[in-house]
Design a protein around this motif. Structure first.
Motif, PDB file in Angstrom:
ATOM      1  N   VAL A 172       0.911  -0.910  -0.003  1.00  0.00           N
ATOM      2  CA  VAL A 172      -0.039   0.049  -0.355  1.00  0.00           C
ATOM      3  C   VAL A 172       0.951   1.631  -0.198  1.00  0.00           C
ATOM      4  N   VAL A 173       0.402   2.175  -0.432  1.00  0.00           N
ATOM      5  CA  VAL A 173       0.582   3.962  -0.394  1.00  0.00           C
ATOM      6  C   VAL A 173       0.349   4.219  -0.181  1.00  0.00           C
ATOM      7  N   VAL A 174       0.196   5.142   1.399  1.00  0.00           N
ATOM      8  CA  VAL A 174      -0.539   5.974   2.244  1.00  0.00           C
ATOM      9  C   VAL A 174      -0.084   7.213   2.126  1.00  0.00           C
ATOM     10  N   GLY A 175      -1.708   8.340   2.157  1.00  0.00           N
ATOM     11  CA  GLY A 175      -1.327   9.597   2.134  1.00  0.00           C
ATOM     12  C   GLY A 175      -0.343  10.265   3.549  1.00  0.00           C
ATOM     13  N   ALA A 176       0.076  11.129   2.984  1.00  0.00           N
ATOM     14  CA  ALA A 176       1.153  12.147   4.028  1.00  0.00           C
ATOM     15  C   ALA A 176      -0.308  12.402   5.615  1.00  0.00           C
ATOM     16  N   ARG A 177      -1.141  12.700   5.681  1.00  0.00           N
ATOM     17  CA  ARG A 177      -1.940  12.608   6.730  1.00  0.00           C
ATOM     18  C   ARG A 177      -1.882  11.677   7.237  1.00  0.00           C
ATOM     19  N   VAL A 178      -2.255  10.605   6.524  1.00  0.00           N
ATOM     20  CA  VAL A 178      -2.532   9.355   7.328  1.00  0.00           C
ATOM     21  C   VAL A 178      -1.411   8.499   7.832  1.00  0.00           C
ATOM     22  N   ILE A 198      -5.508   5.536   1.933  1.00  0.00           N
ATOM     23  CA  ILE A 198      -4.576   4.672   1.537  1.00  0.00           C
ATOM     24  C   ILE A 198      -4.765   3.913   0.382  1.00  0.00           C
ATOM     25  N   LEU A 199      -4.398   3.923  -0.280  1.00  0.00           N
ATOM     26  CA  LEU A 199      -4.571   2.870  -1.433  1.00  0.00           C
ATOM     27  C   LEU A 199      -3.416   2.219  -1.463  1.00  0.00           C
ATOM     28  N   CYS A 200      -4.676   0.939  -2.643  1.00  0.00           N
ATOM     29  CA  CYS A 200      -3.173  -0.042  -3.096  1.00  0.00           C
ATOM     30  C   CYS A 200      -4.004  -0.489  -4.387  1.00  0.00           C
ATOM     31  N   ASN A 201      -3.732  -2.079  -5.363  1.00  0.00           N
ATOM     32  CA  ASN A 201      -4.521  -2.173  -5.890  1.00  0.00           C
ATOM     33  C   ASN A 201      -5.280  -2.474  -6.140  1.00  0.00           C
ATOM     34  N   LEU A 202      -6.051  -3.109  -7.605  1.00  0.00           N
ATOM     35  CA  LEU A 202      -8.014  -3.712  -7.203  1.00  0.00           C
ATOM     36  C   LEU A 202      -7.173  -5.183  -6.763  1.00  0.00           C
ATOM     37  N   GLU A 203      -6.291  -5.263  -7.482  1.00  0.00           N
ATOM     38  CA  GLU A 203      -6.223  -7.303  -7.204  1.00  0.00           C
ATOM     39  C   GLU A 203      -6.086  -7.072  -5.562  1.00  0.00           C
TER      40      GLU A 203
END
Lengths: 210, 393
Positions: free
Chosen positions: B140-146, B194-199
């Motif tokens: 995952v890639v997380v946002g700055a504030r998170v 928080i971002l990740c891929n669809l899979e």
């Protein structure tokens, strides 16, 4: 010092006999008693002399200036700088300390009040101990002496007092009158005391009766 | 001995009315300022965050909900759509310039985990502050504030919860998410996600639901950027009429949302103006009534040489001093309230308490002008005091 000529003044809407002063002149440093019954126009005359009231008929010259021709604003400033006034009541502003009350001419006309003079005046009037107090904390006699201090601290050329002793007992009245005489003499201030108080008559040579 | 000392003493002589006047002003102006700040902030934020997203395609339901959930991430999903159906739209080369799939449904301590493609990050101009974009599932890639709030660093592992609520007890305990990248602050929705891929999302849900029935993959929505103006007319119609999906136009829904917010905000603002009016009336009444007992003081000041104008200044200054203190308190109150607002609403909407708007300046000037008006009549009355009469009393 001042010259009043052919003065006629009638209060607007009042049926009283108009005030009439054909001629009254005083030189610098003289001390006058302005006598008259109550209602005879003593206060009115003082107000005219101080430029508080506007004159419509006659002339008033103060320090060789024709103040009867001036605007109210100009008379206000002239009064603040050159005339000290003492009223029957001491009229202290209740929210200010005694020291601040005495220094009011700083606000009203931007007068410079030197600390040494304030101290000296307070000493001679015996009100030093009152300076940090509030008006509600001083006695009536002290309040009147404070009013005197306020009227002379910016060293005016003319000192007007309207019934300054009327609300005082014999001792205090005598004391205040002597104080005014003494203060006026020290600074060569012209003094006019308007009164119907017979206790003062013996103290002054020059008297003008209405 | 100056005008400030005299005025301050008068104000302090009557502490209760002075306090009441300041309180009323603070509440009135504070409330107006707060409503200005909130609306401005929402407007800017909503406009910025939907930039470049013309249409959202998702499951049928409330179109506003679809927008709120998939663009702003503040509402629940309307449901899911099939990946294959979405792809058909995404591949419509005639109308679609950009199509970004997103999958919403899991969270970590109240922060949403969004399955999407790297295009989502590039669309919002996200830059990596540390680490890299995900390369495989569960990264995952997380946002700055998170990252800041949850103290997540590169290599940190966590479990997600099923659902979007903070207190969700349904945890996907058998899956570890790994932080591989942290985004730089860029004041967009990316900061809070928080971002990740669809899979990853598919993978987690296959296991947790034990639902092998469908091989068909699902996503929550497809974010569309039109290729041309014609698309705005045709694409929503195609989706709404020919599929069992729903297309919601961002601009229309945001406008509708602001009409809803606007009517509530208007009510608050009228109430605040009423408060402000009462405050100014109270200043006026105070000056007017104290003038009677102060006429001796004024006559005395005049006898000591103060001009009529100088006496008027005293009253104006008194009104201005109350107003000034009230304004300072009001702005402090409104801006610090934004800190409190940041704590509610699950933290999805973040306010910047230190941002000031030109409207606040206009408001301040209006209030100062009103303070002048409130003092005008008392000042004129003071101007007209016949001091010879007062002194002779």
């Amino acid at each position: 010092m001042f010259l009043i000529k052919d003065l006629v003044y009638q209060h607007v809407g009042q049926a009283q006999k108009p005030l009439n002063i054909p001629h009254w002149e005083a030189t610098q440093g003289e001390q006058w008693l302005l006598l008259g019954k109550s209602g005879s126009g003593k206060t009115t005359l003082l107000h005219l002399l101080a430029g508080i009231l506007s004159l419509k008929q006659g002339t008033i010259e103060l320090l060789n200036q024709p103040i009867h021709q001036w605007s109210a604003y100009r008379r206000d400033v002239f009064r603040g700088k050159n005339i000290g006034i003492i009223f029957q009541k001491s009229h202290l502003i209740p929210t200010l300390t005694i020291s601040e009350n005495i220094r009011l001419p700083q606000f009203t006309v931007g007068a410079k009040i030197e600390a040494s003079i304030l101290k000296e005046v307070a000493e001679t009037l015996q009100i030093e101990h009152c300076l940090p107090k509030m008006p509600s904390q001083v006695s009536q006699g002290e309040a009147q002496r404070i009013a005197v201090a306020r009227a002379i601290v910016h060293q005016p050329a003319l000192l007007l007092a309207d019934e300054p002793t009327a609300s005082l007992d014999d001792d205090n009245a005598h004391q205040v009158a002597l104080l005014l005489q003494k203060q006026a003499k020290i600074r060569q201030t012209t003094l006019v005391i308007a009164t119907h108080d017979n206790r003062l008559k013996s103290l002054f040579d020059q008297q003008y009766s209405l | 001995m100056n005008i400030f000392t005299i005025t301050l003493r008068y104000l302090l002589k009557r502490p209760l009315p002075t306090f009441l006047n300041i309180l009323l002003l603070t509440l009135g102006v504070g409330l107006i300022t707060l409503s200005i700040l909130v609306v401005k902030h929402l407007e800017q934020r909503f406009t910025k965050q939907s930039k470049g997203i013309d249409l959202v395609i998702g499951a049928k339901g409330s179109p506003l909900q679809l927008i709120l959930c998939n663009i702003y991430h503040i509402d629940l999903p309307t449901g899911n759509i099939y990946w294959d159906d979405a792809q058909k739209i995404a591949n419509n080369k005639r109308y679609v310039k950009k199509a970004i799939p997103i999958s919403v449904g899991d969270s970590y301590e109240g922060t949403r985990i969004i399955g999407t493609t790297p295009e989502y990050i590039s669309h919002f101009e996200g830059k990596m502050a540390q680490g890299n974009i995900w390369k495989k599932e569960m990264e995952v890639v997380v946002g700055a504030r998170v990252a800041e709030e949850k103290k997540l660093t590169i290599g940190a592992k966590f479990h997600s919860s099923h659902g979007l609520a903070e207190d969700s007890t349904l945890q996907h305990k058998d899956h570890d998410f790994v932080v591989v990248g942290i985004l730089a602050y860029n004041n967009t929705i990316l900061d809070n996600l928080i971002l990740c891929n669809l899979e990853t999302i598919w993978h987690v849900h296959e296991h947790s639901t034990k639902n092998k029935m469908s091989d068909e993959k699902e996503i929550t929505a497809l974010l569309i950027q039109y290729k041309n103006p014609l698309a705005a007319i045709n694409l929503p119609r195609i989706v709404n009429a020919q599929t069992n999906m729903q297309a919601a136009a961002t601009a229309l829904e945001v406008a509708r949302l602001f009409r809803l917010i606007g009517s509530g905000e208007e009510l608050i603002r009228y109430a605040a103006y009423l408060l402000l009016g009462v405050a100014l009336l109270s200043i006026f009444i105070n000056l007017w009534t104290t003038l009677q007992e102060r006429s001796y003081d004024i006559a005395l000041l005049r006898s000591l040489g103060a001009s009529r104008w100088k006496v008027m200044q005293l009253l104006f200054l008194e009104s201005f001093l109350i107003t000034f203190v009230g304004l300072v308190f009001a702005f402090a109150l409104a801006h610090s309230s934004l800190f409190l607002l940041n704590g509610v609403g699950g933290g999805q909407i973040k306010f910047l308490p230190t941002k000031y708007y030109i409207e606040e300046l206009w408001l301040a000037l209006t209030v100062i002008a009103s303070a002048f008006l409130a003092a005008l009549l008392p000042a004129l009355k003071a101007y007209r005091i016949d001091i010879a009469k007062v002194l002779a009393k």
